[in-house]
Design a protein around this motif. Structure first.
Motif, PDB file in Angstrom:
ATOM      1  N   GLN A   1      70.039  16.224  38.668  1.00 39.28           N
ATOM      2  CA  GLN A   1      68.737  16.749  38.270  1.00 39.28           C
ATOM      3  C   GLN A   1      68.810  17.733  37.103  1.00 39.28           C
ATOM      4  OE1 GLN A   1      66.780  18.303  41.779  1.00 39.28           O
ATOM      5  NE2 GLN A   1      66.353  16.259  42.567  1.00 39.28           N
TER       6      GLN A   1
ATOM      7  N   GLY B   1      71.254  15.249  34.400  1.00 39.60           N
ATOM      8  CA  GLY B   1      70.648  13.935  34.182  1.00 39.60           C
ATOM      9  C   GLY B   1      71.563  12.756  34.387  1.00 39.60           C
TER      10      GLY B   1
ATOM     11  N   ALA C   1      56.418  21.164  40.680  1.00 37.77           N
ATOM     12  CA  ALA C   1      57.425  20.507  39.846  1.00 37.77           C
ATOM     13  C   ALA C   1      58.828  20.663  40.424  1.00 37.77           C
ATOM     14  CB  ALA C   1      57.372  21.079  38.430  1.00 37.77           C
TER      15      ALA C   1
ATOM     16  N   HIS D   1      60.521  17.658  42.088  1.00 39.59           N
ATOM     17  CA  HIS D   1      61.287  17.252  40.913  1.00 39.59           C
ATOM     18  C   HIS D   1      60.530  16.192  40.115  1.00 39.59           C
ATOM     19  CE1 HIS D   1      64.740  15.638  38.499  1.00 39.59           C
ATOM     20  NE2 HIS D   1      64.870  16.936  38.354  1.00 39.59           N
ATOM     21  N   SER D   2      59.329  16.522  39.731  1.00 41.64           N
ATOM     22  CA  SER D   2      58.495  15.630  38.939  1.00 41.64           C
ATOM     23  C   SER D   2      57.504  16.465  38.135  1.00 41.64           C
ATOM     24  CB  SER D   2      57.740  14.640  39.830  1.00 41.64           C
ATOM     25  OG  SER D   2      56.873  15.328  40.711  1.00 41.64           O
ATOM     26  N   MET D   3      56.934  15.848  37.127  1.00 43.61           N
ATOM     27  CA  MET D   3      55.968  16.551  36.291  1.00 43.61           C
ATOM     28  C   MET D   3      54.591  16.472  36.932  1.00 43.61           C
ATOM     29  SD  MET D   3      55.072  15.902  32.284  1.00 43.61           S
ATOM     30  CE  MET D   3      53.684  16.730  31.502  1.00 43.61           C
TER      31      MET D   3
ATOM     32  N   PRO E   1      55.969  14.703  28.430  1.00 42.46           N
ATOM     33  CA  PRO E   1      57.096  14.612  29.371  1.00 42.46           C
ATOM     34  C   PRO E   1      58.432  14.948  28.744  1.00 42.46           C
ATOM     35  CG  PRO E   1      55.615  12.738  29.630  1.00 42.46           C
ATOM     36  CD  PRO E   1      55.154  13.474  28.410  1.00 42.46           C
ATOM     37  N   GLU E   2      58.633  14.536  27.486  1.00 36.44           N
ATOM     38  CA  GLU E   2      59.925  14.812  26.853  1.00 36.44           C
ATOM     39  C   GLU E   2      60.136  16.295  26.596  1.00 36.44           C
ATOM     40  OE1 GLU E   2      57.007  13.361  23.649  1.00 36.44           O
ATOM     41  OE2 GLU E   2      57.596  12.835  25.707  1.00 36.44           O
TER      42      GLU E   2
ATOM     43  N   ARG F   1      60.671  17.830  30.724  1.00 34.45           N
ATOM     44  CA  ARG F   1      61.916  17.549  31.450  1.00 34.45           C
ATOM     45  C   ARG F   1      63.026  18.561  31.165  1.00 34.45           C
ATOM     46  NH1 ARG F   1      60.269  11.995  30.913  1.00 34.45           N
ATOM     47  NH2 ARG F   1      61.249  11.870  28.856  1.00 34.45           N
TER      48      ARG F   1
ATOM     49  N   LEU G   1      62.271  21.755  33.125  1.00 35.61           N
ATOM     50  CA  LEU G   1      62.530  21.622  34.561  1.00 35.61           C
ATOM     51  C   LEU G   1      64.029  21.651  34.841  1.00 35.61           C
ATOM     52  CD1 LEU G   1      61.527  21.140  37.429  1.00 35.61           C
ATOM     53  CD2 LEU G   1      61.461  18.680  36.928  1.00 35.61           C
ATOM     54  N   ALA G   2      64.802  20.955  34.009  1.00 33.27           N
ATOM     55  CA  ALA G   2      66.259  20.950  34.199  1.00 33.27           C
ATOM     56  C   ALA G   2      66.835  22.351  34.041  1.00 33.27           C
ATOM     57  CB  ALA G   2      66.914  19.987  33.201  1.00 33.27           C
TER      58      ALA G   2
END
Length: 507
Positions: free
Chosen positions: A290, A293, A440, A444-446, A454-455, A458, A461-462
């Motif tokens: 996560q 990646g 989030a 673990h999602s938008m 999204p780009e 991500r 979030l990471a």
């Protein structure tokens, strides 16, 4: 016993141990896939792993007396059958609750299978040399299962699906039962087995309530009436458990042995080993998949330095201990464990793998020293006639440490990640930054209500989950170093008490 039956016995015990030990490591690489498939959050993943560890630690204390009373072969085979049943339930689970129930059943079964293996081998091989040989093979087989777990799990998850990590146990269980029915002779000592049902029930109550509170605090908060109530049940259950154990002739937990400072220190270290070392597998998989990646297969392969280094170090422990005793390897082991976990707090999404592999290897060396030396020290600190109770206590505390580690550190990781992501989102025009960040991180999602590409989201979030990982492993590392400090202090106190003529203690 004919040699063919002995070969069947050894094969059955090794396979049974392989299954139960594999479950500890194989499930970790499947966690992100399980999260997506069942639509759960981080606390749900904590329960999937924690339910196994909870039941394993809670029921391991009673496994020995149950086997002694009702027959070692019978109880062990029941354990293998229950483990296969729990695996089938988990593999076919379509909801989180069913998966947790299957994992819990696996944990109960593992409590019968893992310690029962040593008892069966000890009964079957009277010759000390033969016994040492088969027990050494058993330990090596356990190490191999830990190494294969992440690699095999990653391949199965990416090619077949997450349920396959449980399905694999069904044919293994059938082969194990067939070999065991033919090869294992029955043995029992009912006159020497004393069950403690009250202590067993209370241990489950206080461990279960504590685990529930630690995991639930991530959702409801520490001041929630539900969490406060669970903590009250845990504290009350623990006090009642100790009171019952002090009155029992043969308790599941030998409380009186903890009056010896060396025994208490070693068992605190065993708890720290589970809390810091064994629970770390849960967090490594989440970090690699996560935060960095990676796929499940890639994450599984990248976790192998921990287990390879652990297996190699454990294999050399006998020679090392004959040279310098067990106490200093144990202290060094916990120091390496704590230091490596603190070093992992510096990992980021962009940390190169050679650095990660090096730190993983140091952790493996530390655990390879800590695991056998802690066992040897616990046996040395207890009277010989109570070695069985001392061994069960040490193993139960280690598994209990793993249970509490997954629960508490997972909650701390989630809270830190949510805080970090909230700070990031607050700089945008998004409303309710805390709510968006909470959704989030836990899922673990938008979030659908976040107006961001999204780009761009991500990496944020990471980075947030990476900061949560850093905080969790830093806490784990601190406890590992504390265990090393306690062991050093206990050794110095013991040497002062012995006087100058006995100050040279290699053990």
């Amino acid at each position: 016993m004919p040699s063919s039956r002995k070969h069947g016995l050894v094969a059955a015990v090794y396979l049974g141990t392989f299954m139960a030990t594999l479950a500890i490591s194989i499930v970790t690489v499947a966690l992100p896939a399980i999260q997506v498939a069942l639509g759960t959050d981080l606390s749900g993943l904590q329960w999937v792993v924690g339910s196994y560890a909870l039941c394993l630690s809670a029921f391991m204390l009673s496994a020995g007396p149950i086997s002694d009373r009702y027959g070692r072969k019978r109880v062990w085979l029941v354990g293998v059958a229950l483990f296969s049943t729990g695996s089938a339930i988990s593999a076919t689970a379509s909801s989180l609750g069913t998966l947790i129930a299957g994992s819990a059943l696996q944990g109960i079964a593992g409590a019968l299978v893992i310690p029962g293996a040593l008892s069966i081998l000890t009964q079957a091989f009277a010759d000390p040399a033969q016994r040492a040989h088969v027990i050494g093979g058993w330990a090596s087989f356990s190490a191999v299962s830990l190494i294969l777990g992440p690699m095999l799990g990653g391949i199965l998850v990416d090619t077949v699906g997450w349920s396959s990590i449980f399905l694999i146990n069904i044919p293994l269980g059938a082969i194990t039962i067939a070999l065991g029915l033919r090869g294992i002779p029955e043995s029992a000592d009912p006159d020497h087995a004393a069950l403690d049902p009250a202590g067993q029930v209370l241990s489950v109550i206080f461990l279960g309530a504590l685990t529930y509170a630690l995991i639930g605090a991530g959702h409801a908060g520490w001041t929630s009436p539900r969490i406060a109530g669970a903590l009250a049940v845990a504290i009350t259950g623990f006090i009642a458990f100790i009171a019952v154990e002090l009155r029992m002739v043969r308790p599941v937990l030998p409380v009186d042995l903890f009056r010896d400072r060396s025994f208490a220190a070693v068992n605190f270290a065993s708890f720290a080993l589970g809390f810091s070392g064994y629970s770390s597998l849960f967090f490594f998989s989440l970090f690699l998949q996560q935060v960095q990646g990676l796929s499940a297969t890639a994450a599984g392969w990248r976790m192998t330095p921990v287990f390879v280094a652990m297996a190699l170090t454990s294999s050399l422990f006998g020679k090392l201990s004959s040279w310098c005793g067990t106490r200093w390897p144990m202290i060094v082991g916990y120091a390496l464990l704590g230091s490596s976990m603190l070093a992992m707090a510096l990992f980021t999404p962009g940390t190169p793998y050679p650095i990660i592999a090096s730190v993983f290897a140091i952790l493996g060396i530390g655990m390879g020293l800590a695991v056998p030396s802690t066992g040897a020290a616990a046996m040395a600190a207890a009277p010989r006639e109570r070695s069985g109770a001392a061994s069960a206590t040490m193993n139960a505390l280690r598994q209990g440490g793993m249970t509490i580690g997954i629960a508490l550190l997972g909650t701390l990781m989630s809270a830190r990640a949510i805080s970090s992501l909230t700070d990031y989102i607050s700089t945008t025009d998004a409303a309710d930054a805390l709510g968006v960040a909470t959704t989030a991180v836990r899922q673990h999602s938008m979030p659908v209500n976040l107006d961001m590409a999204p780009e761009l989201f991500r990496p944020l979030l990471a980075e947030a989950i990476g900061q949560g990982f850093s905080f969790a492993v830093a806490c784990a590392g601190a406890l590992g170093l504390l265990a090393a400090t306690v062991l050093v202090a206990t050794r110095r106190r013991a040497l002062r008490g012995r006087g100058p003529n006995l100050a040279i203690d290699r053990g």
